[in-house]
Every structure is written in C-alpha cells, then in structure tokens.
Design an enzyme around this catalytic site. Sequence first.
Site, PDB file in Angstrom:
ATOM      1  CG  ASP A  49      -1.996   0.945   1.243  1.00  0.00           C
ATOM      2  OD1 ASP A  49      -2.045   1.762   0.296  1.00  0.00           O
ATOM      3  OD2 ASP A  49      -2.831   0.930   2.169  1.00  0.00           O
ATOM      4  CG  MET A  50       1.945   3.038  -3.657  1.00  0.00           C
ATOM      5  SD  MET A  50       3.679   2.592  -3.563  1.00  0.00           S
ATOM      6  CE  MET A  50       4.453   4.177  -3.911  1.00  0.00           C
ATOM      7  CD  GLU A 101      -5.348  -0.569  -1.197  1.00  0.00           C
ATOM      8  OE1 GLU A 101      -5.725  -1.753  -1.160  1.00  0.00           O
ATOM      9  OE2 GLU A 101      -5.998   0.353  -0.718  1.00  0.00           O
TER      10      GLU A 101
END
Length: 381
Positions: A11-12, A127
């Site tokens: 997840d960024m 994501e």
Amino acid sequence: MPDDRRIAHIDMDAFFASCELSQYPELRGEAMVVAGRRSDAPRTNPDGTREFSRLRDYVGRGVLTTATYEARALGVHSGMPAMKAARLAPDAILLPVNFDLYRSYSRLFKDAVRSISSNIEDVGIDEVYADVSHTDGDSEAIARKLKAAVFEATNLTCSVGIAPNKLLAKLCSDMQKPDGITILKLEDVRSKIWPMAASKINGVGPKAAARLASLGITTIGEIASRDESWLVEHFGRSYGAWLRRVSHGLDDRPVVTYSEPVSMSRETTFERDLHAVRHRQELGAAFTRLCEQVALDLQRKGYLARKIGIKLRFNDFKTVTRDVTLSEPIADAKALRRAATECLKRVELVKSIRLLGVKAGNLQPVGEASDKESPQFTLDF
DNA sequence: TCTGGGGTCCTAGGACCC
DNA sequence: TCTGGGGTCCTAGGACCC
C-alpha cells in the site's frame, strides 16, 4: 484452502500527496491537500519560484482527494467537502488532481512489485496484493525486497503486510503506516487483530459498523465472541457467516491476476443544480458529452456494451438509476445517447439535478463476436 | 458554504420458460 | 383448477472500496 499461503499487501503511503511532492519538493512538510480544478494549479513566477493556491481560494462542490499528514493534523481528511476543509485549514496549500501523474507512478510501482512476484492483483491505483508463497526468503526479507524495489522505481515509500491471506495482509499493511513492515501469522489473530475496530475490516463499511455498534460490538474480537447463529440472525445468512469467518482471520480468496472490466461510466456534478426545463440546453450538452466520453472509453479499450444506463442525483441528494439492455452491443456515441435518452424518459424530472451520469455495462471485447453475430458457427454444423 | 468520480458485488422482485 | 419449482434475464437500489 489450508492457510499455508503467504500473501503480501503493498500500500503506497499517502499516494497522491506523495506524487505531488515529487513534483513540488518545496512543499515537503507543509499542510497540503489535493482537490479542485486546473485553475488551482501553481503559477510559475519569472524568477522560477512557484505560487500555490490556498484552500481558502477553493470554490466548488468537490471533496478532498487526499491530505498530507500535516494537513490531517489540522482536522481535515480525504472525502471531506473542500468548502468545509477550507474553514478548518484555510492556509493549507491546494493542488488540483493530476491523475496522469498518479497513473504513471502507479505503473512504476506495480512493475517494481512484479519484479519480485509476477502473481499480483490490482486493487486500485495505489495498492496491490502479491502471492509470495513461492518467493525465496522469509517474509521479513521479502517485505524488505518489495519496499526497496518500489523505492528504487518511484522514490516513494509504501507499507507492506504479509500474512496467510488477503484479509490479514490488508489489515497488516495498515498497522505500521507509513513506511512499515508487518508480518502476521494466523496464531497472532487473537492478540493483534481482535483488539482492532470492526470497521477496519475490508467489507465492513459505515452501515455495517453502525449496526454492529448498535448491538454493542465495536471490535473484531467482539464479533468473534458471538456464534454464527447470532450473527446470521442479525446480519443475514451470507453476511453473518462471512462476519464470523473474517473475525477469526479466515479468508480463502485467491489472488486474481486478471479480470475483465464489468462496466465503464462517466458522471459529473454540476457547479449548481440544473433544472430539466430551465436549463435544458446546459443539461443536454452535458448529457451528450458524457455519452461521447463513455463511447470513447469503450472504443479506446476495445469493448462493446449491451447495457446502457443513466444516473441522476437530485438537489435533495436522492439518487435514481435507469438502464436498458439492448439486443445488439454498441460502442458508438450516437447509439449510446439514443439508449440513454430512452432511460431518461423513464425518470420524473421535477426536482433540480445535481449530478448526471452515463454508464455502459454488459461489456464484451470487440472481436469476440456474440452468438447472434456469428450464426455460422452454431448453425453450419 | 454539506456530501467527487470510477468501480465491484449483492439483493430482491418480476417476467418468462421448462 | 388452490397451487409446483427451478433457472435465467432484466431492472433498481444500495453497500462498499479506492
């Protein structure tokens, strides 16, 4: 499915904001939000310095797409109406959304993950899940490798969760944000997952969380403490049984590497509410443009649609949809508008209109002819 | 100064067919 | 003539996610 799988969720961190900071590094550390239109873009002075819009300058009906951690400290958050946010944080820097930028970073990020494990599932722009069951190294080493590859490719950080299934991996990646690594085993569910809010579960939204709360349940552990019949009694057979399983950390959904699109749509919220009679021209023009955009999307991606639908939201925020299934699939703007107009005729247009949308469904790839179009294959033999 | 835009999936009733 | 069940397609709405 026995949970000897190993699934990573990547997840960024504050993705849109981080992409923007890569373009405007001087904003690092500032309260900044993304929302608004092109007119809110920064202006470059003759000396090369940039001038930014402030949230107090915002006009319109949008919501915040994202907010930096510094902005969140002022009480604003993504999804909040921008006008309301402007009262809380008038001095916050305002940037317009730049989806082209985010998409290009998204590609770099996903390619980087793919270089570690080719078995990945897209979950939106920022994501992915990756099945790393057969990837070399222990979970900790894999997580470090994933983060290093992503940083190398994008100069951005992400958070990684690794667990026996997607449900737990997703919960994990959120536990040490930003720039975190969390590894979880099934036997950790009791100590690590049960104390978490029920609403953290992917699939427990505002409605279900409120219903749970009204029954005295706020944590995942409290769901797990109820037996299935009680959950089924209050939430129905399907959702009740699902709640019990997820509360115990059970989830056997596979990582899905490819799926065909189901629908494509375009919608717009008007700057002010429009009336079907008084603003006929304006509405008609918007309607045509939406149809053209959907048609273009279909053609660009190579799909035909057999279902065409419209969506209206009125000034009281009530939303209605109408759709029609055609005998032959289409991708042409004029045909699309004709079908959408038929749908529109079935709506009573008394209240002013806030939002108008056009949607194409029942998609089929161009060239993958339907039975109707290629009867020779079914009739000649 | 209320409440974006693009999606997926589920439910439920009615039509229609066997 | 008092009572079927599936199965599938269509439509409308709603929950949920990013």
